[in-house]
Design a protein around this motif. Structure first.
Motif, short mmCIF file in Angstrom:
data_model
loop_
_atom_site.label_atom_id
_atom_site.label_comp_id
_atom_site.label_asym_id
_atom_site.label_seq_id
_atom_site.Cartn_x
_atom_site.Cartn_y
_atom_site.Cartn_z
N GLU A 1 1.11 -1.07 -0.27
CA GLU A 1 -0.38 0.16 0.33
C GLU A 1 0.50 1.27 0.04
O GLU A 1 0.22 2.02 -1.34
N CYS A 2 1.81 1.30 0.61
CA CYS A 2 2.64 2.48 0.27
C CYS A 2 3.19 2.46 -0.77
O CYS A 2 3.26 3.87 -0.84
N LEU A 3 3.68 1.81 -1.22
CA LEU A 3 4.68 1.64 -2.69
C LEU A 3 3.81 1.88 -3.85
O LEU A 3 4.01 1.94 -4.41
N LEU A 4 2.36 1.69 -3.54
CA LEU A 4 1.64 2.17 -4.87
C LEU A 4 1.33 3.15 -5.47
O LEU A 4 1.66 2.76 -6.97
N PRO A 5 2.07 4.52 -5.33
CA PRO A 5 2.16 5.60 -5.75
C PRO A 5 4.02 5.77 -7.21
O PRO A 5 3.84 6.13 -8.01
N LEU A 6 4.45 4.82 -5.55
CA LEU A 6 5.57 3.92 -7.46
C LEU A 6 5.44 3.84 -7.85
O LEU A 6 6.14 3.27 -9.10
N LEU A 7 4.71 2.72 -7.90
CA LEU A 7 4.20 1.21 -8.91
C LEU A 7 3.96 1.99 -9.98
O LEU A 7 4.20 1.19 -11.31
N ALA A 8 2.62 2.49 -9.98
CA ALA A 8 1.63 3.55 -11.22
C ALA A 8 1.22 4.35 -11.17
O ALA A 8 1.04 5.01 -10.18
N ALA A 9 1.12 5.25 -12.15
CA ALA A 9 0.48 6.69 -11.66
C ALA A 9 -0.91 6.22 -11.41
O ALA A 9 -1.71 7.20 -10.67
N GLU A 10 -1.82 5.75 -12.01
CA GLU A 10 -3.27 5.29 -11.34
C GLU A 10 -3.08 4.10 -10.69
O GLU A 10 -2.43 3.17 -10.48
N GLU A 11 -4.26 4.20 -10.18
CA GLU A 11 -4.39 3.46 -8.97
C GLU A 11 -4.65 2.13 -9.38
O GLU A 11 -3.63 1.01 -8.53
N GLN A 12 -5.92 1.41 -10.33
CA GLN A 12 -6.04 0.27 -10.49
C GLN A 12 -4.59 -0.34 -11.01
O GLN A 12 -4.43 -2.16 -10.62
N PRO A 13 -3.55 -0.24 -12.17
CA PRO A 13 -2.42 -0.83 -12.14
C PRO A 13 -1.88 -1.04 -11.69
O PRO A 13 -1.08 -2.18 -11.24
N ALA A 14 -1.25 0.46 -10.56
CA ALA A 14 -0.76 -0.07 -9.18
C ALA A 14 -0.87 -1.24 -8.52
O ALA A 14 0.03 -2.08 -8.15
#
Length: 478
Positions: free
Chosen positions: A302-315
């Motif tokens: 959950e902490c890393l989601l913004p680093l994984l992708a710009a959009e929530e679902q792809p992250a």
């Protein structure tokens, strides 16, 4: 100052990552135990560490060259409830030792006095919990399980007040790093994306340098943490270890065991065994540990989601894919450990599960049963006929595989220790140490140094506890 030189890459992170301060000096530092072998591995001179100058460093009364003492900030879920600001309340990271083998190792002091994160605590540690962490962490290392390690225990010459006045001590602790899931949560809870990114980049450089070359470095990092935690928890369970307090601030991204508070090793086996006096709901019971590890990893994701992708679902999709590595990895490691403990060439999950069920129903000792499978394990069962019924199928399976008996026995003994740090034996050694007698502690350490070897000198440490000596409750040393 001669004898030790440190670097501190963590101190080069932004100031909001920590609080800089010196340890609080102690009255009369006295070396109780020095881990000379670990010191040598780190490229440190044991003789210097045992000198007055070395003990002053280990107690927090002096700082070595290059030290930049700091208390790390972190948050954490504690028994499922989120606390947004925890941090090192009684510990300081002095810096990092650059070992001869190229490793960068944190050197921290535990019990070194109050910090801005102490939450009204005194920042000190009592002798008993310090020596408990020393003996259990070094036992874990002897089992081959990743762990923080104890470099030294130093008496302070002061008293700490808990329920009673207790002799104080400081532990010098060594780790691959002290970065936790809770460290990431600290910045994520503050919506500090740049803090999360800086921490992730630092952790990747420290623990997953190959991830930096991956097209998706943060997903690769998360996958690496998940795999290390899967390996760790499987290794814990293979020796009957119950951590007791698997909060997210006690879950390292390095995959090392950290925090030996209310931990214990199983005496009588039961999957629901829980020993921590404050774990009223059994959240961190023996068989719950893989589920909780994955829960903790999900908080990291959950902490890393913004680093994984710009959009929530792809992250979320990328995080889920990384976390999907955990369950099969854990299951493979756990089942492989059971295969070796049973002395089989091929896995037989049904046979392993049947033994564990019979052990739980008969209060069979976990360590002694596996160590004595090809000997007198039936004596560990309340109803020896229950073992006989299981063993008939096991012996038929062993005979069908046709492995050389000596090779099979060697495999089984390398997978099941003869000796573990049983709680009643540890408590006995700590009680003597509190009275100034370190001899039982030294003997216990010696018994656990090579736990897989048969050694008649330490036969007493292989005995099952009497019913009244079985571990039932353990306590946090805070």
């Amino acid at each position: 100052m001669g004898g030790m030189r440190l670097d501190n890459s963590y101190a080069r992170l932004p100031p909001r990552f920590y609080a800089r301060l010196d340890a609080t000096p102690v009255a009369q530092p006295r070396l109780l135990k020095l881990n000379a072998r670990l010191a040598a591995e780190m490229g440190l001179d044991p003789a210097w560490l045992a000198s007055d100058a070395g003990v002053a460093v280990l107690a927090g009364n002096a700082a070595p060259e290059g030290a930049e003492p700091l208390a790390q900030a972190y948050a954490g879920h504690q028994f499922g409830g989120f606390v947004p600001s925890l941090g090192d309340g009684r510990a300081l990271l002095l810096g990092e030792v650059l070992a001869p083998d190229g490793r960068r190792l944190d050197l921290a002091l535990k019990g070194s006095g109050p910090t801005p994160f102490s939450r009204r605590g005194d920042g000190r540690a009592a002798l008993g919990p310090v020596l408990r962490e020393y003996v259990v962490s070094e036992s874990m290392h002897a089992f081959g399980i990743p762990t923080t390690r104890a470099l030294a225990a130093v008496a302070t010459g002061e008293w700490v007040m808990r329920e009673d006045a207790l002799p104080g001590a400081v532990l010098a602790r060594v780790a691959a790093s002290h970065i936790r899931v809770g460290t990431f949560q600290y910045f994520a809870a503050r919506e500090d994306l740049e803090g999360v990114r800086a921490l992730a980049d630092h952790a990747i450089a420290r623990h997953d340098p190959a991830a930096a070359e991956d097209p998706e470095p943060y997903a690769a990092f998360l996958r690496g943490v998940a795999e290390r935690q899967a390996d760790l928890v499987a290794a814990w369970m293979a020796v009957g270890f119950v951590h007791g307090v698997m909060n997210t601030d006690n879950c390292t991204v390095s995959g090392e065991t950290i925090d030996y508070g209310p931990c214990a090793f199983l005496d009588a086996y039961h999957p629901a065994a829980v020993f921590s006096s404050i774990d009223h709901g059994g959240r961190y019971a023996f068989a719950q540990q893989p589920r909780i590890a994955l829960w903790n990893l999900t908080r990291l994701a959950e902490c890393l989601l913004p680093l994984l992708a710009a959009e929530e679902q792809p992250a979320i999709a990328k995080a889920s894919a990384a976390l999907d590595a955990f369950a099969p990895r854990f299951n493979a490691r756990w089942r492989e450990a059971l295969r070796r403990k049973l002395g089989l060439m091929e896995r037989d999950d049904a046979l392993a599960d049947a033994l564990l069920q019979a052990m739980a129903e008969n209060e069979a000792d976990f360590t002694r049963t596996f160590r004595r499978l090809d000997g007198d394990a039936r004596a560990e069962f309340r109803d020896p006929a229950a073992f006989d019924a299981w063993a008939e199928g096991w012996r038929a399976r062993v005979a069908a595989e046709g492995m050389d008996p000596a090779a099979r026995r060697a495999m089984m003994q390398a997978a099941s220790p003869a000796r573990i740090p049983r709680n009643h034996q540890v408590e006995r050694a700590l009680a003597a140490a509190a009275q100034g007698d370190m001899a039982p502690f030294e003997t216990l350490l010696a018994a656990l140094e090579h736990p897989f070897d048969d050694d008649p000198r330490f036969a007493a440490f292989e005995q099952a506890p009497r019913r009244e000596e079985r571990v039932t409750a353990t306590f946090c040393g805070t």
